[in-house]
Design an enzyme around this catalytic site. Structure first.
Site, PDB file in Angstrom:
ATOM      1  N   HIS A 111      -5.723   2.881   0.953  1.00 43.62           N
ATOM      2  CA  HIS A 111      -4.866   3.997   1.320  1.00 43.62           C
ATOM      3  C   HIS A 111      -5.657   4.755   2.724  1.00 43.62           C
ATOM      4  CE1 HIS A 111      -2.721   3.196  -2.085  1.00 43.62           C
ATOM      5  NE2 HIS A 111      -3.430   3.872  -2.971  1.00 43.62           N
ATOM      6  N   ASP A 154       1.029  -1.228   0.116  1.00 42.09           N
ATOM      7  CA  ASP A 154       0.050   0.052  -0.122  1.00 42.09           C
ATOM      8  C   ASP A 154       0.809   1.214   0.019  1.00 42.09           C
ATOM      9  OD1 ASP A 154      -1.458   2.120   0.749  1.00 42.09           O
ATOM     10  OD2 ASP A 154      -3.020   0.852   1.383  1.00 42.09           O
ATOM     11  N   HIS A 155       1.095   1.742  -1.186  1.00 42.53           N
ATOM     12  CA  HIS A 155       2.271   2.835  -1.133  1.00 42.53           C
ATOM     13  C   HIS A 155       2.091   4.088  -0.230  1.00 42.53           C
ATOM     14  CE1 HIS A 155      -0.208   5.065  -4.163  1.00 42.53           C
ATOM     15  NE2 HIS A 155       0.617   6.229  -3.699  1.00 42.53           N
TER      16      HIS A 155
HETATM   17  C1  BG6 Z   1      -3.315   5.018  -6.402  1.00 43.10           C
HETATM   18  C2  BG6 Z   1      -4.527   5.006  -7.086  1.00 43.10           C
HETATM   19  O1  BG6 Z   1      -3.159   3.829  -5.492  1.00 43.10           O
HETATM   20  O2  BG6 Z   1      -3.193   6.065  -5.518  1.00 43.10           O
HETATM   21  C3  BG6 Z   1      -4.777   6.080  -8.010  1.00 43.10           C
HETATM   22  O3  BG6 Z   1      -4.991   3.843  -7.816  1.00 43.10           O
HETATM   23  C4  BG6 Z   1      -4.344   7.404  -7.248  1.00 43.10           C
HETATM   24  O4  BG6 Z   1      -5.989   6.264  -8.637  1.00 43.10           O
HETATM   25  C5  BG6 Z   1      -2.854   7.217  -6.604  1.00 43.10           C
HETATM   26  O5  BG6 Z   1      -4.126   8.578  -8.206  1.00 43.10           O
HETATM   27  C6  BG6 Z   1      -2.719   8.398  -5.668  1.00 43.10           C
HETATM   28  O6  BG6 Z   1      -1.359   8.265  -5.153  1.00 43.10           O
HETATM   29  P1  BG6 Z   1      -0.478   9.518  -4.634  1.00 43.10           P
HETATM   30  O7  BG6 Z   1       0.596   8.736  -4.015  1.00 43.10           O
HETATM   31  O8  BG6 Z   1      -0.219  10.395  -5.953  1.00 43.10           O
HETATM   32  O9  BG6 Z   1      -1.405  10.082  -3.699  1.00 43.10           O
END
Ligand code: BG6
Length: 508
Positions: free
Chosen positions: A245, A182-183
């Site tokens: 997230h 989960d980045h």
């Molecule tokens: C991803 C989603 O997991 O997270 C995307 O699939 C989203 O739709 C993105 O844009 C948002 O990540 P960050 O790091 O740019 O907030």
């Protein structure tokens, strides 16, 4: 932080967008920071037969730009000496056999420790795990040898599919070998929320229903769905952002302090929060959730398309690109404290933050006029951009009387360190290499999050009367989201104003 053992990293989807945009740049940065061991190999896998040389040339483009000087180009070439390519069609068992042979051709030191990174469509997750297991590549049977596997999101598309996937993976690898990405958990400022909560005696006593009135979690994006319509349309904001997230953020904010700072203790506490989320019942869904979809509008003089005319999106799509909801956690610490969650695409700005709204003073001795502009005390944990912490409180305006004005103590992460904050993938890949799964989602947490969002998605899909509001791109979503709040409460924090000149909200 310790340096990983020598290793081979094998990337399924090695020629894909994620690999080029995130994974190889993250590895290259780790290499530059000397976080990687002397001996390692990265083996990119892809369907088309290309040589190591061509693969390295492609990666050179991803890792450099017009501003890269000769010494940087030299460093890139040093890094790329560790990188190889192997053709693999995931539906061909023979190709997995060739993969095994290729890995075996590497020196023992690097082939003992294998990290597989499955950056492919989720439909391949189980079959990849099965093929690797059939070849014995999952076995950790010699000394300190390790075998680990990372899966990209999405992890299932509902509770049942997530359970099935977990079962299939756990039939091949052990839970402690599985790293579900989960980045958001790799973001420096998300990790800081743990440090902020657990390292400061100042806030610890305040972190409960007695002192906190409500909590807001916002993940706003200014971009639209871009070229990801084919993936996004069957998902929507609830699956794409909330299930993973935002609920992970909520778990970090709301968990009990663990007794130790280790993966099991932290993840045990997080999952307790997710399991304590009060289910939103069918009768509450219309009042506790608000869905929206962006419609065409004009932002700073430029015409922006609506969601339904984006590439690969059906004209009659009823997928939500915005969701706001009110959630409760049924436990001693948080009983009846509302958690307001919102996320959306094509909002006025890109911002992710958590806002803690504290209770006001029990007895207000200054009169309403004196305190009118003050608002409540807020603690804003800014996750991105401009990572930092803002504490808002009231102070007396100098001069006659006792007029109270809001002031802020504002800390910016950029003040703490000269260097750029590391990218989420840098941290996550490094953690997987050293075997620290704290910042990865565990099977039970993934399932608990699905258990919360699933009934809501199911309700929307089965109740055609459930509302989907159109909001002009560049605005803060349907104004109906304000109805989630009690009349006496402050509503959302707006880090910037609506950008759209088009005010025509509608019900789709
Ligand atoms: C991803 C989603 O997991 O997270 C995307 O699939 C989203 O739709 C993105 O844009 C948002 O990540 P960050 O790091 O740019 O907030």
């Amino acid at each position: 932080m310790r340096t990983p053992d020598p290793f081979t990293l094998i990337i399924f989807g090695g020629t894909g967008d994620l690999s080029h945009r995130k994974l190889f740049p993250a590895l290259y940065k780790l290499f530059l920071q000397q976080r990687l061991p002397q001996r390692f190999k990265v083996l990119g896998l892809g369907r088309n037969e290309i040589s190591d040389k061509v693969f390295r040339e492609q990666l050179t483009h991803s890792l450099s730009d017009d501003t890269s000087g000769s010494s940087e180009r030299e460093q890139i070439q040093f890094f790329l000496q560790h990188v190889h390519f192997q053709q693999l069609d995931m539906s061909h068992a023979d190709d997995f056999q060739h993969l095994k042979q290729r890995v075996h051709s590497f020196d023992k030191e690097v082939r003992d420790n294998l990290l597989f990174y499955v950056a492919t469509a989720p439909s391949f997750f189980s079959s990849v795990a099965r093929e690797l297991t059939a070849l014995g590549l999952h076995k950790e049977d010699v000394g300190n040898q390790w075998r680990r596997i990372i899966f990209e999101k999405p992890f299932g598309n509902d509770l049942e599919s997530a359970r099935q996937l977990n079962n299939e993976l756990l039939a091949c690898f052990k839970e402690n070998q599985i790293y579900r990405i989960d980045h958001y958990l790799g973001k420096e400022s998300v990790q800081n929320m743990l440090a902020f909560r657990l390292a400061n005696g100042l806030f610890k006593p305040l972190w409960n229903r007695q002192f906190i009135h409500h909590i807001e979690l916002t993940a706003a994006e200014s971009l639209g769905v871009e070229d990801r319509g084919a993936y996004y349309d069957p998902s929507g904001a609830m699956r794409d952002m909330v299930q993973n997230h935002l609920l992970q953020l909520l778990a970090i904010i709301a968990m009990e302090p663990p007794s130790h700072f280790d993966s099991t203790s932290i993840r045990d506490e997080k999952v307790k929060v997710l399991k304590s989320l009060r289910p939103i019942t069918e009768t509450e869904i219309p009042t506790h959730t608000v869905r929206g979809q962006y419609i065409a509008s004009t932002i700073r003089g430029e015409r922006v398309p609506g969601y339904r005319t984006e590439p690969d999106v059906p004209e009659s799509s009823s997928t939500e690109t915005y969701i706001a909801l009110k959630a409760y956690i049924d436990n001693e610490r948080w009983q009846d404290v509302p958690f307001y969650i919102r996320t959306g695409k094509r909002l006025p700005t890109r911002v992710t933050e958590v806002v803690i709204h504290f209770n006001g003073p029990g007895h207000q001795i200054f009169n309403d006029i004196d305190t009118q502009s003050m608002g409540g005390n807020q603690l804003v944990l800014r996750i991105q951009p401009d990572e930092g912490v803002l504490l808002k409180f009231g102070l007396k305006v100098p001069g006659a009387g006792y007029q109270i004005a809001p002031v802020g103590m504002d800390f910016h992460y950029s003040d703490l360190s000269e260097s750029e904050l590391p990218e989420a993938y840098e941290r996550l890949i490094l953690d997987a290499l050293i075997g620290d799964s704290t910042l990865f989602s565990r099977a039970d947490a993934v399932e608990a999050s699905w258990a919360f969002v699933d009934p809501i998605i199911h309700y929307w899909n089965t109740h055609s009367e459930s509302k989907l509001y159109g909001y002009p791109a560049g605005t803060w979503g349907p104004p109906e989201s304000l109805d989630l709040f009690e009349e006496t409460e402050e509503d959302w924090r707006y880090p910037c104003k609506n950008l759209s000149s088009d005010d025509s909200y509608c019900e789709l």
